[in-house]
Design an enzyme around this catalytic site. Structure first.
Site, short mmCIF file in Angstrom:
data_model
loop_
_atom_site.label_atom_id
_atom_site.label_comp_id
_atom_site.label_asym_id
_atom_site.label_seq_id
_atom_site.Cartn_x
_atom_site.Cartn_y
_atom_site.Cartn_z
N TYR A 183 0.82 -1.24 0.00
CA TYR A 183 0.00 0.00 0.00
C TYR A 183 0.84 1.28 0.00
CZ TYR A 183 -4.68 -1.74 1.57
OH TYR A 183 -5.91 -2.30 1.68
N GLU A 184 0.37 2.27 -0.71
CA GLU A 184 0.94 3.63 -0.61
C GLU A 184 2.43 3.69 -0.90
OE1 GLU A 184 -1.15 5.72 -0.67
OE2 GLU A 184 -2.82 4.55 0.08
N GLY A 185 2.84 2.94 -1.90
CA GLY A 185 4.26 2.89 -2.24
C GLY A 185 4.89 1.69 -1.58
N GLN A 233 9.56 3.20 -1.07
CA GLN A 233 9.91 3.93 0.16
C GLN A 233 11.44 4.00 0.32
OE1 GLN A 233 7.49 5.36 1.83
NE2 GLN A 233 5.87 4.29 0.71
#
Lengths: 600, 600
Positions: free
Chosen positions: B438-440, B445
């Protein structure tokens, strides 16, 4: 059809690394050669391709159910069992006189690998052949005549029935009881849980190899006997009748849903009969034969699922465009690159490949040792046995623990898609998670390795292993390109030795709790080094092939890829030993205490 | 009801480690004190206990379905959204004038933690508050009036609509288009995938914060604008009408099944309207506000699931008898011991606890920084921003990657039972697996950390971090018991610095591919050190409490347990940096190459 294993790699490991054909020099295996081996692998692949792989997803989606005492499994299971039974694959390793093919376990382990990679939900036949093998090894001729042929032709199912609700890892606490009957059989009473394939409608009978305690037997493991307890027993007329084995529950599981895990109750109506196998109170000794086979089988399942996951991730990575290479970020007009070109993705894929092929090689090493145990004698046989005993917990643990991580990396390669049911990775991620638990958890294997295998016979087993590794080091040192890796492995062996020496005094003092406190970390260290050996062994074979055979095209690429993956393993995985060795030599004790306050 | 988080630990982290009440000295937060914070946490716990936790399993078992264009979710979702809406929890962090409570994000993050630990399948409100926050920050007064109140009261759902089939990690490749209309709105056309809570029947409307490209905009990320695209748009009469946003698919997922992940199609009938938020072509900048919030939110979800798993494993380990202690193996007459007394089990539990409480502390550090960004000015604000930017990818990654491992260890504690649906661990194991995606993803990251955050403003962000860590080191050094750990952390900081210095020349040369080749390993190293800092910080607070407050009984045990877990983290987790640093400073390049042959 998507790829789930590499036959080229199997052949490399069989013939160039583990020298399978050398086994055929022994009289027991003399009927075989590379051609017969190949035919068996072809036959397994045929069944895997047509009957197993296409049903990987729907076997998971339609899991076994228990209704009104009957367990229904996916109809494909029956087709599968018939095919392997008729194809002679269940009993392939059995002697000719028992209807087998006298095939080396080395080849049999490859058959398991292929099938478990195709569809590990069909985890039935290892249990059947293991049960048949126990009966063949220790049973009376009546027991052998009654059971072995029906097991090997796939119409009856075998199981190993050890675990009880109150006795999982602790077999000394089993309470299932056996009382002698006038006819020589025993009256069985008790409960067993987590019995894989413990009941189902794809076979005509289920034959439990069950641990129980004869009334009045000594406490602990020395009072455990082994019984054959069928679901249906043979009447004097040769018909089958109920044997008071009841399916009282079925577990719904995270994965491996194709195979039911049963809760069984024996003797609810005081009419369950069992037949003693071998001598009373020696049951656990006998059962260890099946358990050791099963441990390597579970390791193989781990490697197999990891193999299927690797090829699924690789295929995706080759076809999925996303972003541009890091040095070309600003070239917005250029098309997106396939994600296999991103170093982070390539790292994950190489990790998967290193785990799969390193694990497989270790498992084949173990299988070959079990073949050698069969055909050698005297000190040679004893050494082979010791080495096999040492490697068994490692060959169970590395492929399963690292398999879990490699499948997880495989899922990560697919990003969000990996989390969806549109791709197989999510199922593989679920399926493989049981493997570090089955047949003795990682913690149990680690205690077996450090607590028993490292110390039996004055520590002879690790000496034998180090001698074997030294042979590989000597071979590697003759190649300039491999010498740095041989040096690395030598350093790792010294480190492992130092760690072991730092722990042994605790065992000598009888403080086993301290000695085994971090056995699981010791296992991780031991596994990394052992698989580094297997990778160097593969490196030697690949380097040798490149220099002597001068291959071109795909063949050259295959060997280069082997060397590359070996390097990857040494540069990315082996350094993990530094932290493990540091912790294992650390004197701070943090996990031994009577009070629970540390876990508030 | 089983425990899924520890309020005592939350209070310790809030008031003794992160000094939450100090925030109330700033005018913006002056209406609050420890009592109002406590009331909010009580209210969240009440909802979590009564509406969320009891439905953890059945929300998973009855996953959302898409039928005839309608998405049905579990009825409990609606009850949950009403409760948090009415309780003011969705907009708790919003200013008073927007109907919020001006609550610090530090407290808000604890609310998320409690709720996600209770039932992470109800992952709805972080999206809603994030969407509302974007509209409140960059929207016109008309947009604010239309959307914010309905979002914050839980009757409308917010989403972040970024990903497209061909553009996941690569936002520069999105193609959803926006064409200006005469009335000032835009005509939207395109497809979005993996839109969490992207459509469902527990709300009256769904409001997508959507990235799209205005016709003629520059290529790449500099041509992306942000739009408000509702499922139903407001007519001039104030009624709702269809906005041509179609649910074309729903993903069935491994876990987090309570929240639908949607495939949406906009403008099939050329009648989908969006309203530009802020200026054209600055959409990604705006969206990063929501993405950064969401990244920390995902990290918190990881920590929360890991918390629930920890308490589930702990409860089992305290109640499950199995075997005897290793130094009492032969005492067969003695009862079996609870498995918590086996060092290997205690090691797994301490690992879980160290991951949960270390992650949570790091996430709270980040939340507190976002509060400070809000209330500070000038250089102070800039420094807080830089530090928050640096910590965000770490606070997203450590809790999720290590959370996956800790839940897996938690499942292992239960042995075979952990693999069955009779216990919650198997679901937690499935649920948490999405969080490193999720979200990258972790890879994204890691590139953000090493590729951007370490180098922006001449590397000022890590300088600020090291200064913060040095404050903790100074405090720790005043306690004799903590000094060895302060020394360890100092050494780790030096090692991290050396590794960074060895990599930076590649960036200076513009060879980003080489620079970022092993960014994921760098992230792992960075995360271990950062969380070691958080553990030392907790150690200082615990040691201080023990010395100054002289607590007894459970209170004393709580602080002793903190110190013990800190030690565990330093002795078991920190040594992993040795292998990571070795690899990162290794010159062998194995993952950069054009050809795919290395992966045959």
């Amino acid at each position: 059809m998507a790829q789930y294993f590499s036959r080229r790699n199997l052949d490399f490991l069989l013939y160039e690394v583990h020298h399978a054909t050398e086994l055929t020099k022994y009289p027991y295996f003399e009927a075989h050669d590379r051609e017969t081996f190949g035919m068996v692998l072809d036959s397994a692949t045929q069944i895997a391709d047509t009957i197993m792989y296409p049903h990987y997803r729907d076997v998971d989606r339609n899991q076994p159910e228990l209704k009104e005492g009957k367990v229904t499994v996916h109809p494909q299971i029956k087709a599968f069992l018939r095919a392997v039974g008729e194809g002679g694959l269940i009993g392939a390793g059995f002697p000719f006189e028992q209807g087998g093919q006298q095939l080396p376990e080395l080849i049999g382990s490859c058959v398991s690998f292929i099938m478990m990679a195709a569809n590990n939900g069909m985890m039935y036949i290892g249990l059947t052949s293991g049960a048949a093998n126990l009966i063949a090894s220790f049973g009376s001729s009546v027991l052998i005549d009654t059971y072995v042929a029906n097991l090997l032709n796939g119409t009856w199912q075998g199981t190993m029935a050890l675990t009880e609700p109150q006795a999982g890892s602790s077999l000394s606490d089993i309470t299932t009881s056996a009382e002698p009957r006038a006819d020589g059989s025993y009256s069985i009473k008790g409960q067993k849980v987590f019995i894989s394939a413990g009941d189902h409608d794809a076979v005509d009978n289920v034959v439990h190899l069950m641990l129980a305690r004869i009334k009045g037997a000594p406490k602990g493991t020395k009072g455990i006997s082994l019984f054959v307890v069928p679901k249906y027993r043979l009447t004097d007329e040769g018909t089958l009748e109920q044997n008071d084995v009841t399916s009282t529950g079925i577990y719904h599981k995270l994965g491996q849903r194709g195979t039911p895990a049963m809760h069984l109750t024996m003797g609810e109506n005081d009419d369950c009969r069992g037949w003693l196998l071998g001598e009373p109170n020696r049951g656990l000794n006998y059962m260890f034969q099946m358990m050791n086979e099963a441990r390597i089988g579970v390791g193989m399942t781990g490697a197999a699922i990891a193999s299927a996951a690797y090829y699924a991730s690789l295929e995706y990575a080759k076809e999925r465009p996303q972003s541009r290479r890091l040095n070309e970020k600003n070239l917005l007009d250029s098309p997106q690159t396939m994600i296999i070109h991103h170093p982070d993705v390539k790292r994950m894929l190489l990790f998967q490949k290193a785990v799969v092929e390193g694990s497989l090689s270790l498992l084949m090493e173990s299988a070959r040792l079990s073949d050698l145990v069969r055909v050698t004698e005297g000190e040679e046989k004893e050494n082979n046995e010791l080495l096999l005993e040492l490697l068994t917990p490692v060959a169970k643990t590395f492929p399963t623990e690292m398999g879990v991580r490699s499948v997880s990396e495989g899922l990560q390669v697919l990003g969000g898609y990996g989390f969806t049911e549109d791709f197989a990775l999510e199922q593989m991620y679920r399926d493989i998670r049981i493997t570090p638990i089955y047949e003795g958890t990682t913690g149990i294997q680690a205690q077996d390795l450090l607590g028993r295998k490292m110390t039996i016979k004055g520590g002879k087993a690790p000496q034998l292993l180090f001698a074997e590794i030294n042979k590989t080091l000597a071979a590697a040192t003759t190649y300039e390109t491999l010498k740095p890796y041989a040096d690395k492995l030598s350093r790792e062996l010294r480190r492992l030795h130092e760690v072991t020496q730092s722990l042994l005094p605790f065992a000598a003092e009888g403080d086993y709790e301290r000695y085994l406190m971090d056995a699981t970390l010791y296992m991780e260290l031991f596994g990394i080094v052992t698989v580094a050996w297997q990778w160097l062994k593969q490196g030697v074979a690949a380097q040798n092939a490149l220099l002597t055979r001068n291959p071109a095209g795909e063949e050259a690429a295959f060997y280069e890829s082997k060397l590359h993956t070996m390097k990857f393993y040494f540069h990315y995985e082996v350094p993990k030993t530094l932290g493990l060795a540091t912790r294992l030599q650390d004197t701070e004790v943090l996990t031994i205490a009577n009070d629970q306050t540390v876990l508030l």
